[in-house]
Design a protein around this motif. Structure first.
Motif, PDB file in Angstrom:
ATOM      1  N   PHE A 230       0.771  -1.148   0.035  1.00 26.88           N
ATOM      2  CA  PHE A 230      -0.175   0.003   0.078  1.00 26.88           C
ATOM      3  C   PHE A 230       0.732   1.192  -0.219  1.00 26.88           C
ATOM      4  CE2 PHE A 230      -2.419  -3.575   2.032  1.00 26.88           C
ATOM      5  CZ  PHE A 230      -3.769  -3.369   1.478  1.00 26.88           C
ATOM      6  N   ARG A 231       0.944   2.051  -1.093  1.00 25.76           N
ATOM      7  CA  ARG A 231       1.533   3.387  -1.068  1.00 25.76           C
ATOM      8  C   ARG A 231       0.617   4.598  -0.957  1.00 25.76           C
ATOM      9  NH1 ARG A 231       4.086   4.351  -5.863  1.00 25.76           N
ATOM     10  NH2 ARG A 231       6.108   5.138  -4.548  1.00 25.76           N
ATOM     11  N   VAL A 232       0.756   5.419  -0.196  1.00 24.79           N
ATOM     12  CA  VAL A 232      -0.059   6.691   0.277  1.00 24.79           C
ATOM     13  C   VAL A 232       1.065   7.879   0.439  1.00 24.79           C
ATOM     14  CG1 VAL A 232      -1.256   7.555   2.124  1.00 24.79           C
ATOM     15  CG2 VAL A 232      -1.572   5.080   1.710  1.00 24.79           C
ATOM     16  N   LEU A 233       0.344   8.873  -0.442  1.00 29.35           N
ATOM     17  CA  LEU A 233       1.381  10.113  -0.205  1.00 29.35           C
ATOM     18  C   LEU A 233       0.634  10.777   1.318  1.00 29.35           C
ATOM     19  CD1 LEU A 233       1.051  12.313  -3.319  1.00 29.35           C
ATOM     20  CD2 LEU A 233       2.882  11.681  -1.777  1.00 29.35           C
TER      21      LEU A 233
ATOM     22  N   MET B 216      -2.847  11.543   4.304  1.00 34.50           N
ATOM     23  CA  MET B 216      -3.196  10.733   5.574  1.00 34.50           C
ATOM     24  C   MET B 216      -1.791  10.472   6.419  1.00 34.50           C
ATOM     25  SD  MET B 216      -4.363   6.916   4.322  1.00 34.50           S
ATOM     26  CE  MET B 216      -5.489   7.514   3.098  1.00 34.50           C
ATOM     27  N   ASP B 217      -1.749  10.162   7.687  1.00 32.01           N
ATOM     28  CA  ASP B 217      -0.484   9.664   8.393  1.00 32.01           C
ATOM     29  C   ASP B 217      -0.824   8.186   8.282  1.00 32.01           C
ATOM     30  OD1 ASP B 217      -2.546   8.971   9.987  1.00 32.01           O
ATOM     31  OD2 ASP B 217      -1.731  10.638  11.608  1.00 32.01           O
ATOM     32  N   ALA B 218       0.498   7.602   8.900  1.00 32.10           N
ATOM     33  CA  ALA B 218       0.631   6.146   8.999  1.00 32.10           C
ATOM     34  C   ALA B 218      -0.457   5.373   9.890  1.00 32.10           C
ATOM     35  CB  ALA B 218       2.117   5.915   9.763  1.00 32.10           C
ATOM     36  N   ARG B 219      -1.010   6.008  10.810  1.00 28.99           N
ATOM     37  CA  ARG B 219      -1.973   5.398  11.572  1.00 28.99           C
ATOM     38  C   ARG B 219      -3.272   5.473  10.690  1.00 28.99           C
ATOM     39  NH1 ARG B 219      -0.688   2.037  15.565  1.00 28.99           N
ATOM     40  NH2 ARG B 219       1.141   2.932  16.681  1.00 28.99           N
ATOM     41  N   GLY B 220      -3.716   6.740  10.191  1.00 35.75           N
ATOM     42  CA  GLY B 220      -4.729   6.674   9.196  1.00 35.75           C
ATOM     43  C   GLY B 220      -4.619   5.569   8.188  1.00 35.75           C
ATOM     44  N   MET B 221      -3.451   5.427   7.513  1.00 42.55           N
ATOM     45  CA  MET B 221      -3.278   4.389   6.400  1.00 42.55           C
ATOM     46  C   MET B 221      -3.493   2.955   6.895  1.00 42.55           C
ATOM     47  SD  MET B 221       0.273   3.761   4.266  1.00 42.55           S
ATOM     48  CE  MET B 221       1.299   3.223   5.826  1.00 42.55           C
ATOM     49  N   LEU B 222      -3.085   2.973   8.344  1.00 43.80           N
ATOM     50  CA  LEU B 222      -3.617   1.373   8.843  1.00 43.80           C
ATOM     51  C   LEU B 222      -5.008   1.160   8.920  1.00 43.80           C
ATOM     52  CD1 LEU B 222      -0.757   1.065  11.513  1.00 43.80           C
ATOM     53  CD2 LEU B 222      -0.980  -0.193   9.283  1.00 43.80           C
ATOM     54  N   LEU B 223      -5.884   2.203   9.294  1.00 42.90           N
ATOM     55  CA  LEU B 223      -7.381   2.189   9.323  1.00 42.90           C
ATOM     56  C   LEU B 223      -7.870   1.649   7.700  1.00 42.90           C
ATOM     57  CD1 LEU B 223      -8.322   5.414  11.176  1.00 42.90           C
ATOM     58  CD2 LEU B 223      -8.240   2.902  12.163  1.00 42.90           C
TER      59      LEU B 223
END
Length: 1008
Positions: A129-132, A136-143
C-alpha cells in the motif's frame, strides 16, 4: 462533534475536509521528494487480483481518505478507487528494496491518485500500500488497509469518515508546534553520499525474533550513545488519536500525528530514556517539530522556496535538526491482514526521505517478531553504514550469543539411500526383496510380507472402488490385529490418509472424530462392526469381511511428499479435540532417521503395545516394514501376561511410555532378547531409567524419544548414560535430521545460555496443521524472523552444557498421563454441556499415598444431579483416560486475582469425595477382602474405605495401576493355575472395575 462536517457514513454530499497545516507543508515538497509512505504485507498463500481490486474499492468507499483530490484548500472525495497494479514475480527483496522500480514510482500518479496498491503475485505474495503523506498519516493508512482486508475476508468494513483535522483538536502538544524554531546543527548519522542533491531514498530492513518492552527508548538510547555527541535530539511521532476520544470513536485518516523531539544524553541508560518518553506523553510536553496553523496563509510558491532552501543548506553542510526519527507503529495483529487463502506473516513500513529530514527508523512488531526499516539517502557507503547500524541494533536486542545457544540445528545426515523415498515406496521394495520374510507374528500366526501386501491391496482396491484417494481421510476403528495393520497400509497404498481411533472410545467420541475429519468411509474391525458410531454420510467397510482370499489388482501410484499420510486427534484446550494432519514428507523424514539411529533392521521384532489412536503406534506400525523387520501382535489386552508373551515371542525392541516401562520393572517379567527401549510420551525420570537398566541389562540401549504429535512422532532422542545423566530426568537430546529447536522467552526472544525457554520446533516434520482449524493452526504454527515455520510446543526446556536439551515443564495446564496428552479444559467444558452443571474445572491432584497424579473434577450445579450420572455422561463422550478419578460438587470455584483457578484453595477431592459405594453392599467375602488388600497396596487407600461396589478408577486408579492390580490379584489371589484365564478377562475388568466384579472373575479363574 467539532470538525465533523459530514458525519460517519453520510452520503448527502461528497466527503470533504480541510487541508491541515502538515498537509500544506507536504504539498510544497519538490516532486522528487514526494512524501510517500509504503506499507508492505508479506505472506503465504494466494491473493486474487480481481478480488483485491474489489476489496480496495469497498475499503476506500468506507475510508474516503484514500480517494482524496485537492480542491482549493479542501480535500474532496473524488470517488475514484485507488489503482491496483499487479507485479509478476516474487515480493520485494529486503536487501534491495530501493532498487524496485514499482516502489519508487511517482505519486500522485498520472490520473491524480494519491494512493495505490501493488500486488507482487509470486509464490509468497506481498501486498504493498503506497500513500502520499499529504492525505493521511501512518495510523490513518492502517485504518484504510484494515478495511481493505475486512472486505477481502467478506466482513463488514469499520470505516473512517470523520472530517476532524488537527485544527479541531485542542491539544497542548500542537500548541507548541513551530517549524521556524528548528536548529540545523546535528550531523547526519550515516553521512551523505556524493552528489547528494540528486540522491534518492534507500531502504534497509532487518527482522528480529522477539518483541521488546520500551523498544523505542532502547533504540534511541543506543543511537544517542553512538552519535559522538554529548546529547542527541531524537524525535518520536506521537499519534494524537488516543488522547481525543471523539477521534478514536469516529476514526479519521487525517494527519493527526506530531513529531516530538527529546534530547537524549549519550551516557544514560534506556530506563532513563523511557522515563523521558513517558513524561513527554503524560505531561504532553516536548519540542514539537511541525508546521503551525500560520502556514495556511503562506502561498505555496513561498513555502516551496523555503523548503528547497532549507534542504539545500542542510545537505550541503551535513547539518540537520535531529539525529533520527524513531517511528514505532506498535504491535500489529497478522490476523487483521490475512484472509482465508492468504496468511500474513510480516508487515513493515518504508518511509521516504523528506527535505532536510534526519534518518528515519520505522518499527513494527508482528506476531512475536520485530521489524526495523531504515530510510536515508542512497549511496554505496551509506548502505554499508546503514547495515552496520542495523546489525548493531539487532545485537542490542537479540545478542548473537543467545541465538547461537538457543537455536539448535542438527548436522547433515549421512547418505543412506532413503532420501526422497516415501514409506509406501520403501514398503513395496521390502515386499519385492523378501516376500517370504515374516512381517507380522502373533495370535493369527506368522504373516509374510507378500501376504501383508496382498491384504493391503485388497483394502486399497475397496477404497479405490469408492473413489477414495489423495488427501481423503479414512477412519480406522480396529483392535491390534492383522486386519488393522493391513487396513492402515491399504489406506496408504490407496493414496489416502488414515484416522486411527481407539476401540475403547465411546461411540459419541468416535462419531465426533469422523464428523470433524469429514471421513467418507470408516474401516471397522470385528467385533466393533455392530456399534452405532458412524455419522451420516460415512460408509462402513468391515475389514474382516473383505475378500482377502481373492487376488487383488495392483495399485498404481505413489503418494506425493505433500499428501496426507494420517490424522491423529489430540485433546483440545478449547473443549474440542483437534486433528493433527501429518504429510508423507514428515513421516518419511522421521522414519529414515529412526531406522538408522535406533538400529532397526531385518532382525528387529517390535511389539505394538499401545492403541492405534496413539501416534506412538506409528513406530511399530511403520518402521519394521521399511527394513524387513517383524511386528509382534498381542493376543489379549495389555497385561503382565500379554507383555511376557510378546517378550517370549522374541521381542528385540520395545516402544513404550515411561509409565509402562516403570510398570514392567515392577512386574517381575523376564525381558529375554530385548536390546533397545524407545521411551516416549512423557517425562522420563532417571530412577525409572536405572531400574530399566537393571532389568534389561547394560547392553540394552535406553532411548528417550521426544516429540509432540504436531511434529510427527519424534524429533529428538537421547541415549541414557547412568554415569553422565545424573539429573532427575533424562534429557530429550538434540533435534534429528531436518528438524530445528528454538528456545524462546515469553516475548519470543532467544534465551541466554543456561536459561529455560519455550521450545519451538521447526523443519520438515511439522504437521500441515489442525484439520479444519485454520485459526488454531495460525495460533500454534508461527513464523520466525527468517521466515521459517515453527510449532509452539508449550514445553519449557533448557539446553545443557553438553548440548542436549532438558525438558523442564509446561507453560499451560496441559497434562501428560501415561503418554496421553490431556487438556483439562476439554473435560471441564464437556462437563459443562450437562444441563445440571453451571461451571466446572478439572485439575491434576496427587493421589493419597502416591506421587502419581489423578484427574479431579470440581463443579457447580443449577439442578440436582448425582455423581454416577455425570460419570456416565462423560463416559459417553470422552476416552476412558480422560474421565476424572474423582468428581466433587463445590459451592464455588476459587480464583486468583488474575482470574486463574486457585488449585491450592480447592478441597482435597479424595478426602471430601469419600468412597462411592452402593447402598446395602454388606461385608466383603473372603475373596473380596483379598482383592481389597491388593487395591489398598496399589492405590494407597485404607482397606476400610473399600467396599464391594467400590470402583477402581473412582479411587484414583488409572490404566497403568490397573495392570499392576490385575497382576497382583492374579498372583496373590488366583494363583499360577488360573493366572492366564484371569488376565484374559481384562476387557470385562476394564468395563466394570469394581471389587465385586474383580473378585467374581478371580473365583471363576480359580475354579477353571
Amino acid at each position: 462533534m467539532s470538525g465533523d462536517r459530514t458525519g460517519p457514513g453520510s452520503t448527502d454530499q461528497p466527503f470533504t475536509r480541510l487541508v491541515a497545516p502538515f498537509e500544506r507543508w507536504y504539498l510544497a515538497f519538490p516532486a522528487s521528494m514526494a512524501p510517500v509512505m509504503t506499507f508492505c504485507v508479506e505472506g503465504f498463500g494466494h491473493v486474487d487480483a480481481g478480488q483485491l481490486r474489489e476489496a480496495v474499492a469497498v475499503g476506500s468507499e468506507a475510508c474516503p481518505g484514500a480517494r482524496l483530490r485537492l480542491h482549493g484548500r479542501n480535500w474532496v472525495d473524488s470517488g475514484e478507487t485507488p489503482p491496483v497494479r499487479v507485479v509478476a514475480g516474487p515480493g520485494p527483496d529486503s536487501s534491495a528494496l530501493h532498487e524496485i522500480p514499482e516502489l519508487r514510482s511517482a505519486l500522485p500518479d498520472a490520473a491524480g491518485a494519491n494512493c495505490e496498491v501493488l500486488l507482487f503475485d509470486g509464490p509468497s505474495p506481498t501486498i504493498v500500500f503506497r500513500v502520499l503523506h499529504i492525505v493521511m498519516d501512518a495510523r490513518g493508512m492502517l485504518l484504510w488497509i484494515a478495511d481493505v482486508f475486512r472486505a477481502l475476508r467478506g466482513e463488514a468494513t469499520t470505516g473512517a469518515r470523520s472530517t476532524v483535522t488537527i485544527l479541531d483538536l485542542e491539544d497542548p502538544l500542537y500548541r507548541k508546534a513551530d517549524v521556524s524554531k528548528e536548529e540545523y546543527a546535528t550531523p547526519s548519522l550515516l553521512g551523505l553520499p556524493g552528489n547528494s542533491d540528486r540522491a534518492g531514498t534507500m531502504w534497509r530492513r532487518r527482522t528480529i525474533d522477539g518483541t521488546f518492552p520500551a523498544l523505542a527508548a532502547k533504540i534511541a538510547t543506543r543511537l544517542a550513545a553512538g552519535s559522538g555527541r554529548p546529547k542527541a535530539a531524537i524525535s518520536f511521532p506521537v499519534d494524537l488519536r488516543p488522547f481525543h476520544p471523539q477521534v478514536q470513536s469516529d476514526r479519521s485518516t487525517s494527519n493527526l500525528s506530531l513529531t516530538v523531539a527529546l534530547d537524549i544524553p549519550a551516557g544514560q541508560d534506556w530506563e532513563a530514556t523511557y522515563e523521558q518518553v513517558l513524561t513527554m506523553l503524560s505531561e504532553r510536553s516536548g519540542e514539537v517539530h511541525a508546521p503551525g496553523p500560520e502556514i495556511l496563509g503562506t502561498p505555496l510558491w513561498a513555502l516551496k522556496r523555503v523548503i528547497k532552501g532549507i534542504d539545500r543548506r542542510a545537505r550541503r553542510r551535513d547539518r540537520f535538526s535531529l539525529l533520527v526519527n524513531v517511528n514505532n507503529l506498535g504491535r500489529l495483529d497478522p490476523l487483521a491482514f490475512s484472509t482465508g487463502e492468504f496468511e500474513a506473516t510480516g508487515m513493515y513500513l518504508l518511509e521516504s526521505q523528506e527535505p532536510a529530514s534526519p534518518l528515519s527508523l520505522a518499527v513494527t512488531e508482528v506476531d512475536g517478531r520485530t521489524e526495523l526499516t531504515l530510510a536515508w539517502w542512497a549511496g554505496a557507503e551509506q548502505e554499508k553504514r546503514a547495515d552496520a547500524l542495523l546489525d548493531d541494533l539487532c545485537e542490542l536486542l537479540s545478542p548473537a550469543e543467545n541465538r547461537r545457544h538457543s537455536e539448535i540445528r542438527p548436522p547433515a545426515p549421512p547418505e543412506d539411500g532413503t532420501a526422497g523415498r516415501g514409506v509406501v515406496e520403501q514398503f513395496r521394495a521390502q515386499v519385492e526383496a523378501a516376500p517370504d520374510a515374516v512381517a507380522i507374528s502373533g495370535p493369527e500366526g506368522d504373516i509374510s510380507y507378500a501376504e501383508l501386501a496382498r491384504r493391503a491391496r485388497v483394502v486399497a482396491a475397496a477404497l479405490r472402488d469408492r473413489g477414495i484417494g489423495r488427501d481423503t481421510v479414512v477412519g480406522l476403528l480396529a483392535d491390534r490385529t492383522v486386519a488393522a495393520v493391513a487396513g492402515a497400509w491399504g489406506v496408504l497404498l490407496a493414496g489416502a490418509a488414515y484416522l486411527p481411533m481407539d476401540t475403547k472410545h465411546p461411540d459419541g467420541r468416535v462419531r465426533s472424530l469422523l464428523e470433524d475429519a469429514k471421513s467418507p468411509v470408516c474401516l471397522v474391525g470385528k467385533p466393533h462392526d455392530g456399534r452405532d458410531n458412524l455419522p451420516g454420510g460415512c460408509a462402513r467397510i468391515v475389514l474382516d469381511d473383505l475378500p482377502f482370499s481373492a487376488e487383488p489388482p495392483e495399485i498404481d501410484g505413489t503418494p506425493s511428499p505433500g499428501d496426507l499420510a494420517y490424522v491423529v486427534y489430540t485433546s483440545g484446550s478449547t473443549g474440542k479435540p483437534k486433528g493433527v494432519e501429518i504429510e508423507h514428507r514428515s513421516l518419511s523424514n522421521y522414519a529414515s532417521w529412526a531406522v538408522r539411529e535406533h538400529g532397526i533392521d531385518a532382525s528387529t521384532r517390535l511389539p505394538l503395545l499401545c492403541s492405534l489412536s496413539f501416534d506412538v503406534a506409528e513406530i511399530s506400525l511403520i518402521l519394521p516394514f521399511l527394513v524387513g523387520g517383524t511386528l509382534l501382535l498381542m493376543k489379549d489386552e495389555l497385561s503382565h501376561v500379554a507383555i511376557q508373551e510378546v517378550l517370549d515371542n522374541g521381542a528385540t525392541m520395545l516402544s513404550l511410555t515411561p509409565s509402562h516401562l516403570d510398570l514392567i520393572t515392577r512386574l517381575d517379567l523376564e525381558p529375554r532378547d530385548v536390546r533397545a527401549l524407545i521411551v516416549i510420551g512423557e517425562q522420563f525420570t532417571r530412577s525409572v531409567a536405572l531400574r530399566a537398566r537393571e532389568l534389561f541389562g547394560p547392553d540394552c540401549r535406553i532411548i528417550n524419544l521426544y516429540g509432540p504429535a504436531e511434529a510427527t512422532i519424534g524429533v529428538s532422542h537421547h541415549f541414557f548414560d547412568a554415569e553422565r545423566d545424573t539429573g532427575a530426568a533424562v534429557p530429550i537430546g538434540e533435534p534429528l535430521d531436518g528438524v530445528t529447536f528454538h528456545l524462546l522467552s515469553p516475548d519470543r526472544q532467544f534465551v541466554a545460555p543456561g536459561e529455560p525457554g519455550e521450545l519451538y520446533i521447526g523443519g520438515v516434520q511439522l504437521a500441515r496443521g489442525y484439520r479444519g482449524r485454520p485459526d488454531l493452526t495460525r495460533q500454534r504454527f508461527v513464523r520466525l524472523a527468517d521466515g521459517s515455520r515453527v510449532y509452539r510446543t508449550g514445553d519449557i526446556a533448557r539446553r545443557l552444557e553438553s548440548g542436549a536439551v532438558e525438558f523442564c515443564g509446561r507453560i499451560d495446564d496441559q497434562l501428560k498421563l501415561h503418554g496421553h496428552r490431556i487438556e483439562p479444559a476439554e473435560i471441564a467444558q464437556t462437563l459443562e454441556t450437562h444441563d445440571a452443571v453451571a461451571s466446572a474445572v478439572v485439575v491434576a491432584r496427587a493421589k493419597p499415598g502416591s506421587k502419581d497424579k489423578a484427574l479431579c473434577g470440581y463443579f457447580l450445579t443449577v439442578a440436582d444431579v448425582g455423581i454416577p450420572e455425570l460419570v456416565a455422561y462423560l463416559e459417553q463422550r470422552l476416552p476412558h483416560y480422560m474421565i476424572p478419578a474423582v468428581l466433587l460438587e463445590v459451592d464455588e470455584i476459587p480464583r486468583s486475582v488474575n482470574g486463574k483457578v486457585s488449585v491450592g484453595s480447592l478441597p482435597d477431592p479424595f478426602a471430601a469425595a469419600g468412597t462411592p459405594a452402593a447402598a446395602g453392599t454388606g461385608p466383603l467375602d473372603d475373596v473380596e477382602s483379598e482383592v481389597a488388600k491388593v487395591w489398598s497396596q496399589v492405590l494407597g487407600v485404607e482397606t476400610g474405605a473399600i467396599e464391594s461396589a467400590s470402583d477402581f478408577h473412582r479411587l484414583g486408579g488409572d490404566s497403568v495401576s490397573l495392570i499392576t492390580m490385575v497382576a497382583m490379584v492374579a498372583r496373590q489371589v488366583v494363583g499360577p493355575a488360573g493366572e492366564r484365564a484371569f488376565t484374559g478377562r481384562m476387557p470385562e475388568i476394564i468395563r466394570d472395575a469394581t471389587v465385586r466384579q474383580v473378585a467374581e472373575l478371580a473365583k471363576q479363574a480359580k475354579a477353571a
